[in-house]
Write an enzyme that holds these catalytic residues in place. Structure first.
Site, PDB file in Angstrom:
ATOM      1  N   TRP A  60       6.033   1.207   6.401  1.00 48.59           N
ATOM      2  CA  TRP A  60       7.086   0.337   5.891  1.00 48.59           C
ATOM      3  C   TRP A  60       7.272   0.478   4.387  1.00 48.59           C
ATOM      4  O   TRP A  60       8.397   0.444   3.884  1.00 48.59           O
ATOM      5  CB  TRP A  60       6.847  -1.117   6.289  1.00 48.59           C
ATOM      6  N   CYS A  61       6.168   0.624   3.652  1.00 48.28           N
ATOM      7  CA  CYS A  61       6.282   0.799   2.197  1.00 48.28           C
ATOM      8  C   CYS A  61       6.982   2.123   1.885  1.00 48.28           C
ATOM      9  O   CYS A  61       7.807   2.197   0.962  1.00 48.28           O
ATOM     10  CB  CYS A  61       4.904   0.743   1.535  1.00 48.28           C
ATOM     11  N   THR A  62       6.689   3.148   2.651  1.00 45.41           N
ATOM     12  CA  THR A  62       7.328   4.447   2.458  1.00 45.41           C
ATOM     13  C   THR A  62       8.824   4.356   2.747  1.00 45.41           C
ATOM     14  O   THR A  62       9.649   4.854   1.974  1.00 45.41           O
ATOM     15  CB  THR A  62       6.671   5.512   3.353  1.00 45.41           C
ATOM     16  N   ALA A  64      10.438   2.466  -0.120  1.00 47.81           N
ATOM     17  CA  ALA A  64      10.417   3.261  -1.361  1.00 47.81           C
ATOM     18  C   ALA A  64      11.502   4.339  -1.318  1.00 47.81           C
ATOM     19  O   ALA A  64      12.187   4.593  -2.309  1.00 47.81           O
ATOM     20  CB  ALA A  64       9.042   3.883  -1.572  1.00 47.81           C
ATOM     21  N   LYS A  76       0.818  -1.208   0.000  1.00 51.11           N
ATOM     22  CA  LYS A  76       0.000   0.000   0.000  1.00 51.11           C
ATOM     23  C   LYS A  76       0.855   1.261   0.000  1.00 51.11           C
ATOM     24  O   LYS A  76       1.821   1.352   0.738  1.00 51.11           O
ATOM     25  CB  LYS A  76      -0.904  -0.003   1.229  1.00 51.11           C
TER      26      LYS A  76
END
Length: 145
Positions: free
Chosen positions: A37-39, A42, A32
């Site tokens: 964590w994805c941020t 990324a 998402k």
């Protein structure tokens, strides 16, 4: 067909062959946009983009989020990587990056955080259920060997 958004916010309609036009690809599936964590991951891949490019690798991320969500993610986090919107989960399922996730007593389908290294459109390495912390750095170090 999928939609891909570049860091300059240009959007293209692509197919899988578009990804294969690069000899070496890091294809990363994440759950998402704009989640902690994805941020973090990324931003890590964005910070190391030039190092990956020196080795000849093109980085592209895939999630089921919409292009408008990806656009906000790129803008808010100042990302330097391309993002693919796969709302129908075609790429997710092709690579086995969609499956059951268990959270205490609940079982549901979700993105399996995964990285696939493609060379000449063939998978040469895969990382499943990866942890966001230091993942970009680990992948880079392994590709240097």
């Amino acid at each position: 067909m999928f939609e891909l958004i570049h860091p300059n916010k240009e959007v293209e309609k692509i197919n899988f062959e578009y990804i294969c036009k690069w000899k070496k690809v890091i294809l990363y599936f994440y759950p998402k946009d704009n989640t902690p964590w994805c941020t973090k991951e990324a931003k890590d891949f964005s910070a190391l983009k030039e190092e990956f490019e020196k080795l000849g690798y093109y980085i592209v991320w895939v999630s089921k989020d919409s292009i408008s969500s990806h656009e906000r993610f790129i803008e808010k986090q100042e990302l330097k990587i391309d993002l693919i919107s796969d709302p129908e989960l075609i790429l997710h399922k092709k690579f086995g990056a969609w499956g059951e996730k268990k959270n205490y007593w609940r079982v549901y389908e979700w993105t399996i955080r995964s990285t696939f290294i493609l060379e000449d459109c063939k998978m040469v390495k895969e990382y499943k259920n990866v942890k966001a912390t230091w993942h970009a750095e680990r992948v880079l170090e392994q590709l240097k060997v």
